[in-house]
Design a protein around this motif. Structure first.
Motif, mmCIF file in Angstrom:
data_model
loop_
_atom_site.group_PDB
_atom_site.id
_atom_site.type_symbol
_atom_site.label_atom_id
_atom_site.label_comp_id
_atom_site.label_asym_id
_atom_site.label_seq_id
_atom_site.Cartn_x
_atom_site.Cartn_y
_atom_site.Cartn_z
ATOM 1 N N LEU A 48 34.051 45.896 4.090
ATOM 2 C CA LEU A 48 34.747 44.644 4.372
ATOM 3 C C LEU A 48 36.225 44.715 3.982
ATOM 4 O O LEU A 48 36.891 43.689 3.879
ATOM 5 N N PHE A 49 36.729 45.913 3.793
ATOM 6 C CA PHE A 49 38.123 46.084 3.377
ATOM 7 C C PHE A 49 39.066 45.542 4.450
ATOM 8 O O PHE A 49 38.938 45.854 5.633
ATOM 9 N N ASP A 50 39.981 44.676 4.008
ATOM 10 C CA ASP A 50 40.978 44.049 4.883
ATOM 11 C C ASP A 50 40.354 43.214 6.001
ATOM 12 O O ASP A 50 40.962 42.985 7.048
ATOM 13 N N TYR A 51 39.137 42.744 5.771
ATOM 14 C CA TYR A 51 38.478 41.868 6.742
ATOM 15 C C TYR A 51 39.055 40.463 6.600
ATOM 16 O O TYR A 51 39.254 39.962 5.488
ATOM 17 N N ASN A 52 39.319 39.797 7.705
ATOM 18 C CA ASN A 52 40.005 38.502 7.671
ATOM 19 C C ASN A 52 39.078 37.309 7.834
ATOM 20 O O ASN A 52 39.520 36.161 7.683
ATOM 21 N N GLY A 53 37.819 37.549 8.152
ATOM 22 C CA GLY A 53 36.901 36.435 8.380
ATOM 23 C C GLY A 53 36.180 35.994 7.126
ATOM 24 O O GLY A 53 36.445 36.462 6.014
ATOM 25 N N ASP A 54 35.231 35.065 7.313
ATOM 26 C CA ASP A 54 34.428 34.583 6.193
ATOM 27 C C ASP A 54 33.485 35.670 5.717
ATOM 28 O O ASP A 54 32.948 36.445 6.509
#
Length: 965
Positions: A48-54
């Protein structure tokens, strides 16, 4: 007290205490605590690195009722839901928080059931699938799940929190790289205030009174194993946590000993030299049964001067004893030996029965994790009975493709060996075995390979495999291995050795694998066949199987993928299939080089490509000497189900493709296509009272298709049970439904088809055609006969001729009786192979009337009595009578049988897997009734169960069931 193995090398580093995959406050939570978890997506597997969602939490608990590590209880939400109550709060910088208001209350755990751990996976939400996951860095250990201990109220506990660790089910430390004279930053915390103390190798190096935390920079003074102990004394009770770690000595640089190769090099009965190719790695240690799985300086491998190889000689091994071992890479990564010939798999081995693989040594549970390799000095060699096998001419191969798992219930080599009589009676001269080197899981088709030199234990031992191959050779049958060298999956030690966990793909610079696939339809991780290291690996793998197991060749899966021509985008997607399939000179060069390599190793071995490419490339490879798969499933199946518009199967003729050599292996079915009978019975057309979905009609039409296929010159492939009209979908699920996701599921094994008259009739068509191909009058016809044909319409015909022999196949694939115009290549009397019908040919165009589904195979000479067509073989013929009383049978059971004509009579006992267990001939009998004790005919030295008793007389058979109590 807990003990953990810490593995370190190198120079001084300090760790920031905030750098943890999850931080839990309080650190020692009890059942009723309000707990805050902070998740750092930049650590662990970085999914989930640099993931922008919930980001959501998927969580549960391990309780006193859990049986294994993965046995989560009281999971409050379903996977991939967007429940707001389980959404994390973003803190920025890839950090997220989640609060649990009372552990027992949040998970709804009943009173009295002890809570041991909380379990976590952090994830994105995507209703269409593709969910991103935040887990521990090693997904092979409990799937990367994250855990945190829950403590009974008032517990006195100590936890080492630095060096950095991952909160797995068994916490795993990531140590700093240190050498003697360096420092290691160390911290421990306690749940109660008390006297805290730190010892290094038995010496107290720091002490603090009335404290719940202690930190120290420990000076490392010696190589080898070091022990740090943190303890806390409160209210007269001392509790502690222990950290063991290894400090490496400088690596010895020394050339490889003369004559060694990658893998295991046995030297006498008590020594072996291990060689690992691992360029760019700093150091490698060997862990195993011989050193109690403990890293020591004595088992640190030497490194070659070029930095590419590591090697170590093991001595004082017990002759004949099996030793499990692994390589420890740079103090942190454990892998099996890519060249080992046996592995132990803690996940899948428990499901392999002792009857399939007797005396399998135990996995070293509690001492290591992941797959381990096995070595054994002084192994008893297999004594080969056939030392000069004459391989069948590749132009005349009749190949029978087998997935052992779905062919016999016991799925082992010994049982398959007992079934060789079935293959021989059908007339096939080669077996194509789907992949049987170690693959991921047990129930796979085998196209997810992991260890290329080890036979998969799910099918039995190495010597039973050799005995099977030996027996095939005794019966004139070649053995072809399905070899998968386009790709591997994550269980491969070669993938693991150079892997980018943040991108979940091979790292740049992996000697064997591309970071992203270069071509379409790739599965797993794509191999780079322009790499010199991959070329060497290809040679080593194939040479091993040719020499050690005396295989006769390989069918190479997805051979069109052996290219570095980039036809996909930088992420391995958006692939241009046409560009990939276009003529590729570099791919042709790779395959010509590989072909030369194999012919040099084993002249005459078969090289079969599943290429399915453009014709000019395939023609060039065929002319060079390779055999190529010719998939005609769609065309033949359309013909059998009556959809004649799409049924031109002239592409199954090599000369129709303008090839110079008959090196096209055309086939109606393989493991990868929908079954013809299933499509006939579910999609077959009907008209004028003629219904292809009727089982008997579908079987007859499959016999017609088989006649045309086997009349075509060149090698052929038959998929298992196709000769008996196997009519289960390729997508049949274990519960009996049909779904595309069930493609590789277990399929029903229907040996009972072999006792059904209508299916035996279909088998007899195959048998008659295969026998014709070996007849001395017609053998050359099927190697390079001249062909004429019209295979496009409802009435199809094919003629094949040489100077002396000729055949004419004619069939009506339509739904109504029709007239067809054909021209026999020679005038005169022609003989139908199946019915014996005579036809006078004019040598010019003449009309033939055929009912729907009717076909003829005319020959220019009468072979009655010359070849055993067995077309008239009948099961349960009314003129044969056989019964056994009493049944279930015992020592007093009598066999009663009636013979209607003078004939040689024989009996055969078979199990439901199709194995012939016993066979006897009672001699020539005149017409009449006979009675004999069953034990005098077939001494029943078999276990209790259900069996089939076959009576044979003049090509006719009667089959009854026997029950042994």
């Amino acid at each position: 007290m807990r003990k953990f193995l810490l593995l370190v090398t190198g120079t001084l580093l300090y760790f920031c205490l905030s750098a943890q995959l999850i931080k839990v406050s309080p650190a020692f939570p009890d059942d009723d605590d309000v707990v805050t978890i902070v998740f750092d997506a930049s650590l662990g597997n970085r999914g989930l690195f640099d993931y922008n969602g919930d980001v959501y939490v998927h969580t549960g608990v391990i309780t006193s009722q859990s049986t294994v590590a993965g046995d989560w209880k009281y999971v409050p939400t379903s996977w991939n839901s967007n429940n707001a109550a389980h959404r994390l709060t973003s803190l920025g910088g890839n950090r997220y928080s989640f609060t649990i208001n009372g552990i027992r209350n949040f998970y709804q755990v009943p009173a009295g059931e002890a809570i041991r751990k909380m379990a976590f996976v952090f994830r994105s939400y995507n209703p269409s699938g593709n969910v991103l996951e935040g887990k521990a860095s090693d997904l092979s250990v409990d799937q990367g799940n994250i855990y945190w201990n829950v403590y009974p109220s008032g517990t006195h506990a100590v936890k080492i929190i630095s060096p950095i660790s991952e909160p797995r089910y068994q916490p795993h430390f990531f140590p700093p790289a240190v050498s003697p004279g360096d420092y290691i930053g160390f911290r421990a915390e306690a749940s109660k205030s008390g006297l805290m103390q730190v010892k290094l190798n038995g010496t107290v190096i720091r002490e603090e009174a009335d404290s719940t935390g202690i930190s120290v920079d420990a000076t490392i003074t010696m190589p080898g194993e070091n022990v740090l102990i943190a303890s806390s004394e409160a209210n007269g009770l001392t509790i502690g946590d222990t950290l063991k770690f290894f400090v490496a000595a400088p690596v010895t640089v020394q050339p490889l000993p003369p004559g060694v190769r990658e893998g295991i090099n046995y030297e006498g009965s008590d020594a072996a030299t291990l060689v690992l190719f691992a360029p760019g790695k700093t150091r490698v240690n060997v862990l195993g049964d011989f050193n109690n799985w403990t890293e020591t300086t004595a088992y640190q491998m030497n490194r070659s001067p070029d930095g590419k190889y590591f090697w170590l000689k093991l001595t004082a091994l017990d002759p004949g004893k099996e030793y499990a071992y692994q390589y420890l890479i740079d103090g942190s990564m454990k892998i099996g030996d890519p060249y080992c010939e046996k592995i132990l798999d803690p996940v899948n081995d428990p499901f392999i029965s002792s009857s399939t693989y007797p005396d399998l040594i135990a996995y070293p549970t509690g001492k290591t994790t992941g797959i381990v390799s096995v070595l054994q000095t002084d192994q008893a060699p297999y004594s080969w009975q056939v030392n000069q096998f004459q391989r069948p001419d590749k132009r005349s191969l009749i190949i029978y493709e087998v997935l052992v798992r779905d062919f016999i219930e016991k799925h082992d080599w010994k049982t398959l060996k007992d079934s060789i009589g079935y293959f021989k009676s059908l007339g096939v001269n080669a077996l194509h075995l789907m992949p049987f080197n170690e693959f991921e899981g047990n129930l796979s088709w085998g196209y997810n390979p992991s260890y290329y030199f080890a036979p998969d234990k799910y099918y039995g031992t190495k010597n039973t495999l050799k005995a099977f191959i030996d027996e095939c050779h005794k019966n004139g049958i070649a053995v072809i291995m399905d070899m998968v060298l386009n790709h591997s999956f994550g269980q491969s030690p070669m993938v693991q050795l150079y892997f980018d966990g943040s991108q979940n793909r091979p790292a740049p610079g992996n000697p064997w694998f591309n970071p992203v696939a270069r071509h379409a339809f790739n599965v797993g991780y794509d191999m780079n066949h322009e790499s010199i290291d991959t070329k060497r690996f290809f040679k080593n793998v194939c040479s091993f199987w040719l020499s050690e197991y005396r295989l006769d060749g390989f069918r190479f899966d997805l051979s069109k993928g052996f290219t570095q021509k980039k036809t996909c985008d930088d992420n391995g997607g958006n692939c241009d299939v046409n560009a990939w399939s276009a003529y590729d000179a570099s791919r042709v060069a790779i395959w010509k080089s590989y072909y030369d390599t194999l012919q040099k190793k084993e002249p005459g071995c078969y090289v079969i490509l599943e290429h399915l490419g453009v014709n000019n490339e395939e023609a060039e490879l065929a002319d060079y000497g390779m055999l190529l798969w010719g998939n005609m499933n769609y065309q033949f199946t359309e013909a059998t189900k009556g959809q004649v518009t799409n049924s031109n199967f002239s592409g199954g003729l090599y000369n129709a493709r303008n090839w110079q050599r008959p090196h096209l292996i055309s086939y109606m079915e393989s493991h990868d296509e929908e079954r013809s009978m299933y499509r006939c019975e579910t999609e077959g057309l009907s008209g004028s009272g003629y219904n292809i979905r009727d089982e008997n009609t579908a079987l007859r039409r499959n016999g017609m298709a088989a006649t045309f296929l086997l009349a075509i010159p060149g090698p052929k492939l038959i998929w298992q049970f196709g000769e008996l009209g196997y009519d289960y979908s390729i997508n049949q699920c274990s519960n009996g439904t049909v779904n595309n996701n069930c493609r590789t599921d277990l399929k029903p094994i229907r040996w009972d088809y072999y006792s059904m008259a209508n299916r035996i009739t279909l088998r007899n068509v195959y048998k008659a055609m295969i026998n014709l191909r070996t007849n001395p009058y017609y053998h050359n016809l099927f190697i390079g006969g001249t062909t004429s044909y019209d295979l496009s319409g409802g009435i199809k015909w094919l003629s094949v001729t040489t100077d002396t022999s000729a055949l004419m196949a004619v069939g009506n694939f339509g739904l109504n009786s029709s007239n067809g115009t054909v021209t026999f290549p020679k005038p005169g009397v022609w003989f139908d192979l199946f019915s014996g019908e005579l036809l006078s040919a004019t040598g010019g165009a003449q009309s033939i009337t055929l009912p729907a589904g009717s076909y003829r195979l005319f020959l220019n000479r009468n072979l009655n009595g010359t070849i055993p067509t067995a077309v008239n073989e009948v099961v349960n013929d009314n003129n044969l009578q056989v019964n056994v009383y009493p049944n279930p049978v015992g020592s007093a059971s009598i066999i009663h049988y009636t013979v209607s004509e003078t004939s040689a009579v024989g009996f055969r006992l078979m199990d439901l897997n199709g194995r012939v267990l016993q066979e006897t001939r009672v001699g020539t009998k005149a017409p009449g009734q006979y009675r004999q004790k069953l034990n005098s005919v077939l001494p029943l030295s078999v276990q209790s169960g259900l069996y089939l008793l076959h009576m044979q007389s003049n090509g006719k058979r009667k089959v009854i069931k026997l029950m042994l109590p």
